[in-house]
Design an enzyme around this catalytic site. Structure first.
Site, PDB file in Angstrom:
ATOM      1  N   TYR A 188      16.864  50.718  29.145  1.00 41.49           N
ATOM      2  CA  TYR A 188      15.710  50.208  29.881  1.00 41.49           C
ATOM      3  C   TYR A 188      15.106  51.262  30.797  1.00 41.49           C
ATOM      4  CZ  TYR A 188      16.290  45.423  28.303  1.00 41.49           C
ATOM      5  OH  TYR A 188      16.324  44.296  27.531  1.00 41.49           O
TER       6      TYR A 188
ATOM      7  N   GLU B 201      45.375  43.085  18.965  1.00 37.90           N
ATOM      8  CA  GLU B 201      43.955  43.164  18.568  1.00 37.90           C
ATOM      9  C   GLU B 201      43.172  41.979  19.118  1.00 37.90           C
ATOM     10  OE1 GLU B 201      43.282  43.011  14.332  1.00 37.90           O
ATOM     11  OE2 GLU B 201      41.120  42.757  14.569  1.00 37.90           O
TER      12      GLU B 201
ATOM     13  N   ASP C 186      45.558  42.138  12.887  1.00 36.02           N
ATOM     14  CA  ASP C 186      45.478  41.332  11.667  1.00 36.02           C
ATOM     15  C   ASP C 186      45.881  42.192  10.482  1.00 36.02           C
ATOM     16  OD1 ASP C 186      44.573  39.093  12.933  1.00 36.02           O
ATOM     17  OD2 ASP C 186      42.447  39.413  12.451  1.00 36.02           O
TER      18      ASP C 186
END
Lengths: 697, 367
Positions: free
Chosen positions: B100, B196, B248
């Site tokens: 910005y 995770e 995972d």
């Protein structure tokens, strides 16, 4: 078997005779079978002739009177077509005035709300002899065009009388005609109606009147209709007519009481199309039978050689031998299997394609002139294909393109520079190309997607020519695609003449013409893109230099000599984008439209290509426009000879032969400001030379 | 602006150097050009001895007077300007704020300097690598998206933060964890467990797994942000704690592990201070479903992307160890992937009570 044959010959005769002969009795019988028994005699009593007029009264959609809006257009179209055909045949440059008036039905209403209109079409044609007037305007299937193979707008002799019948049907008003065949003859006024049962004219009024025009015809129809602008409107049709017929001066008085003037920008009549005899490949068996009956020859060989084109006596003998018929057989006596063998032999014998001088194409120059006049673009090109043949009918396909926006219009919409938020983009041009279709110079407005021309446009890969195109859609961009088919017999998909049927030969020719146009457009688009990208490069650097300098200055704590850095960077920028090269690519220096025959390119600096044509168009438009300044000679001075319009036209005509002889016809000329109306000062100064002088910076 | 007492920092000097490149090039009528190291697989190499991904020396040039690069060049200078502003004011900021700050419409046009943040983020990374400055040094922080709980005490802006006394929510790991911002006052844990998924971290935290096994529980909610990776590295380095990774069982989990262990391709230059070459892969391994009798129906079929990614991983230098090749091949052969959450199929506390204890006891992990 016999029944089958009969119905076959009935469809066969479709092209030669009205197919509204009484229904075969067998059919009716079959339909009535399951119900209670009726004797053949009783049924026979009910069977009677149907007149053509009665048939079309019930089936008016077949002729293009499906709804009030379309009906209004069809009426105008038929009247204008007739006027133009007559003028051209008589060798007169047509001046046509079309007037549409609201007929108030009680309270006066706005044109868009009105339901009744008076159509008046006036031409400066040869006029019509008094005796023929009633039949031409109030008898269906009567006229000069059906029985000959000659290119004309009208083909069947239904049009204007059908329009009259439609008017009679919806308003009860007769058709009014004024016609005068010359200044010495008197003008005749007629009011006619059609006897729908007998298909014969009823004359209500017939008198001599005073008419201000020395020669010509005026038709007035009063019909129920709806006036709505936009697609497929009367306005659009007239505009498109003027594109394909730049030799016509058209004045259109709208129902809103405006006057639209389409000036003549091409001062030559199209060459007279010649009438030809039918080609053996183009006829059907029934037609052959009919010709055998009607012929004036007494021998078969004489008939074959005399009544068909491209059959010599020698070839006729050969055909007779193959068909095992005597040379001297009487044509009238040839029937049944013998005639059938003869027909087959004719189809199987190798016969030269029909002559093509019976077709008069619009011509590349005239198409360019028409497009340039009516459509504001940057690039124009036109292609006339050599003649080709489908089913024994010769035809010519012509195509044209008008692309882009005029340079002076390009800068307008780019002005509003609102800062853009995330996700906002430059509005993309999602406009699709417009296809304008013509058959024998008549615009086709309905059933676009059924038309062979439209299909050819879709199947052309416009992406190859620098345009966008989604699958199965028209190409995108500010583009008008012009396609014209000229033929002695245009195969329409219906009697209302809205779409051209899909013959492979026709489709192929259209595709070839479009590809040629596309190739030229591609060259132009690429050339322009190259220029634009150079221009953008320069712009980009100039745009960013400011930013970079400011940021560097802040990084250096505000101690930077900003102007010095900016100057240095700008110098590098212009050295890198190469002033000279960019100018070349931008088309500021010579060159002309390389490899782009029959094209006009409009740049901010002026017009390239067929400049002469462009100047002519503008001169004509200037005279037509009431606001034009009177200093026209200054403009024509650019052709080295301050010639008035008439003379220029004659010159044009004279020049035509050698120019077409060089074939390539490649003219690279630069004219003065094309935006002459905007800058009246700068128009007459620039000389026209084959190599343009470099513009001083 | 000029009243600051602080000396010009090294980073600021480097940023100003960019302006000097422009000025010098302009003086000599040359095209101003920055050299930016390439951040791609083609420019990284795996240092087997160190166990790290290292950045090569390939560089790309970014020149101003090149249509394709002009805008990028301009953007680079603008971002450099914004970053130097941060240095002077001694503030930290986010990537989005930089976007910005540097966004405006170029004068006399309707073109924006940046259209989306996707344009400014890579420019910041470019500057990180080409100036060899860390993101923290550039005063740019990422979002706090990691949590820690366990027997460790921090000093944060003078506050004492005891992560053993923060309930089950733990302490939110700041994005900058360098010693001058975050001090590790005390740590009595035996190892670090980096999970995770936030959901499984919550399970372990709720079950007070860390108390029973005396460990620090860390999560990065997916690909761990720099703060989490750097904190794990500091605990590993300063307190000699082994680091175990629990992800995972899918190609993306493997890659997360490899980023923690060897560093990432994109930010290979930061491996030096982020990577933990001794980190161990605890699970979920493709051998686990059989080992722990997970039913086939809690697996998820590998999609085309998964398969492609797995094959890609097998080609990375740092996955060439036979054990790893076997691990990935096993997954591809089974055609299934498993989420950590799938363990709940056996029991809600299966992870805490059975799976991890068994893994730790059997020292069942991959290197």
């Amino acid at each position: 078997m016999a029944q089958k044959k009969e119905s076959a010959s009935e469809t066969e005769s479709k092209s030669s005779a009205p197919r509204l002969t009484p229904e075969p009795a067998a059919k009716t019988k079959a339909a009535a079978k399951p119900a209670e028994r009726v004797t053949a005699v009783e049924m026979g009593a009910r069977q009677r002739e149907i007149s053509v007029s009665e048939f079309f009264t019930k089936n008016r959609h077949l002729l293009g009177f499906d709804n009030p809006r379309k009906a209004l257009l069809t009426c105008v179209k038929e009247a204008v077509d007739n006027a133009l055909d007559a003028c051209e045949e008589a060798g007169i440059l047509p001046d046509v005035t079309v007037k549409l008036e609201v007929v108030p039905n009680g309270e006066p209403v706005a044109p868009s709300q009105a339901s009744r209109f008076r159509i008046t079409v006036t031409d400066n044609g040869p006029g019509i002899v008094r005796q023929q007037i009633p039949r031409i305007f109030a008898k269906l299937l009567y006229g000069s065009k059906f029985h000959r193979l000659r290119m004309s707008r009208g083909q069947q002799g239904i049009g204007i009388s059908a329009a009259g019948m439609y008017g009679q049907l919806t308003t009860g008003k007769p058709v009014k005609i004024i016609s005068r065949i010359g200044p010495k003859a008197a003008a005749h006024f007629f009011e006619v109606q059609i006897d729908t049962k007998k298909n014969e004219p009823l004359v209500h009024e017939n008198k001599q009147i005073d008419w201000e025009q020395p020669r010509g015809t005026q038709v007035t129809l009063e019909v129920e209709g709806k006036y709505q602008k936009g697609r497929a409107s009367v306005d659009e049709w007239l505009e498109q007519t003027s594109i394909a017929n730049p030799h016509v001066k058209l004045i259109y008085l709208t129902p809103e009481r405006e006057t639209k003037e389409y000036p003549r920008t091409y001062h030559e009549l199209p060459p007279q199309p010649r009438e030809i005899k039918p080609h053996p490949y183009g006829i059907e068996f029934g037609m052959l039978l009919k010709m055998l009956q009607d012929t004036k020859s007494h021998t078969l060989s004489g008939f074959l050689a005399g009544d068909f084109c491209r059959i010599s006596l020698q070839l006729a003998e050969e055909i007779c031998k193959t068909a095992k018929v005597s040379l001297s057989a009487k044509p009238r006596e040839l029937k049944g299997p013998v005639a059938e063998t003869l027909y087959k032999t004719l189809q199987e014998t190798k016969i030269m394609a029909p002559p093509t001088n019976c077709i008069s194409p619009i011509g590349e120059k005239a198409i360019l002139s028409g497009l340039y006049k009516q459509i504001k673009g940057e690039f124009y090109t036109a292609v006339s294909r050599p003649p080709a043949v489908y089913r024994g009918n010769p035809f010519i396909i012509e195509a044209g393109l008008a692309y882009g926006n005029r340079p002076q219009d390009q800068h307008k919409p780019q002005q509003p520079a609102m800062p853009k938020a995330e996700g906002e983009h430059e509005e993309e041009d999602s406009e699709l190309a417009r296809v304008i279709r013509y058959a024998n110079r008549v615009p086709l407005l309905y059933q676009q997607s059924a038309c062979s021309t439209f299909k050819a446009v879709l199947s052309t890969t416009w992406k190859n020519y620098g345009l966008t195109q989604s699958r199965g859609a028209l190409p995108g961009g500010p583009l008008v695609i012009f396609v014209h088919m000229a033929s002695v017999w245009v195969p329409f998909t219906s009697e209302s003449k809205e779409a051209i049927a899909d013959y492979d030969e026709i489709q192929k020719e259209i595709t070839l013409a479009l590809r040629e146009c596309g190739r030229r457009l591609g060259l132009f688009v690429r050339r322009r893109e190259r220029a634009a990208s150079e221009f953008r490069r320069r712009n980009i650097f100039e745009l960013y230099i400011e930013e970079v300098v400011e940021a560097c200055n802040r990084l250096k704590g505000g101690t930077l000599p900003k102007e010095k850095l900016k100057g240095q960077l700008q110098k590098i920028a212009s050295a890198r984008t190469g002033g000279q090269k960019t100018d070349d690519a931008l088309g500021k220096t010579g060159g002309g439209p390389e490899g782009l025959p029959h094209s006009i390119i409009v740049t901010a600096e002026g017009v390239e290509g067929e400049t002469e044509l462009a100047t002519q168009v503008e001169a004509d438009q200037a005279t037509a426009a009431p606001t034009a300044e009177p200093d026209l000679p200054g403009k024509t001075a650019s052709t080295d000879e301050p010639a008035p319009k008439e003379k220029a036209a004659k010159e044009n005509r004279a020049k035509k032969l050698p120019k077409t002889a060089t074939k390539s016809g490649q003219i690279a000329l630069f004219a003065g400001e094309s935006g002459a109306k905007k800058k009246p000062g700068g128009r007459s100064t620039k000389p026209v030379k084959s190599v343009a002088p470099r513009k001083p910076k | 602006m000029t009243t600051k007492t602080k000396k010009t920092t090294l980073v600021e000097k480097k940023l100003i150097g960019l302006a000097d490149i422009v000025i010098q090039a302009a003086d000599r009528s040359k095209d101003p050009t920055f050299q930016i190291p390439i951040r791609a697989l083609s420019n990284v190499s795996f240092n087997e001895r160190k166990g790290l991904i290292e950045m090569g020396s390939k560089k790309q040039e970014r020149s101003f007077f090149n249509v394709g690069m002009a805008k990028k060049f301009m953007q680079t200078v603008l971002v450099a300007d914004a970053l130097s502003e941060l240095q002077r004011a001694d503030l930290t900021t986010s990537l989005r704020e930089i976007y910005y700050r540097t966004k405006h419409t170029i004068q006399d046009s309707h073109e924006n300097t940046f259209d989306t943040q996707d344009e400014s983020d890579p420019v910041i990374e470019d500057l990180e690598v080409s100036l060899a400055a860390l993101r923290e040094e550039l005063h740019v922080r990422a979002e706090n998206s990691g949590s820690i709980v366990g027997p460790v005490v921090f000093g944060d802006d003078g506050d004492r933060v005891d992560c053993a006394k923060l309930g089950k929510g733990g302490y939110s790991v700041p994005s900058i964890v360098e010693p001058e911002y975050l001090e590790i006052r005390r740590c009595t844990a035996d190892f670090v467990l980096l999970v995770e998924k936030g959901t499984q971290w919550n399970r372990l935290s709720e079950d007070k797994f860390w108390r029973r096994y005396n460990c620090v529980l860390l999560t990065g909610n997916g690909q761990p942000p720099r703060g989490v990776r750097r904190l794990a590295r500091r605990l590993h380095e300063e307190y000699k704690l082994p680091v175990y990774v629990l992800v995972d069982n899918d190609p993306w989990g493997y890659y997360i592990y490899s980023v923690i262990k060897q560093g990432s391709i994109n930010l290979a230059f930061e491996s030096q201070r982020m990577a933990i070459p001794k980190a161990k892969f605890m699970g979920l391994s493709s051998a686990d479903p059989e080992q722990y009798e997970l039913p086939r129906n809690v697996g998820i079929k590998l999609n085309d992307k998964d398969i492609a990614r797995a094959k890609e991983l097998m080609n990375y230098e740092w996955f060439k160890k036979p054990a790893w090749q076997a691990e990935i091949k096993r997954m591809l052969t089974s055609g299934l992937k498993y989420e950590l959450d799938a363990l709940a199929n056996k029991d809600f506390q299966y992870l805490t009570k059975k799976y991890l204890p068994k893994k730790l006891q059997e020292r069942d992990w991959l290197d």
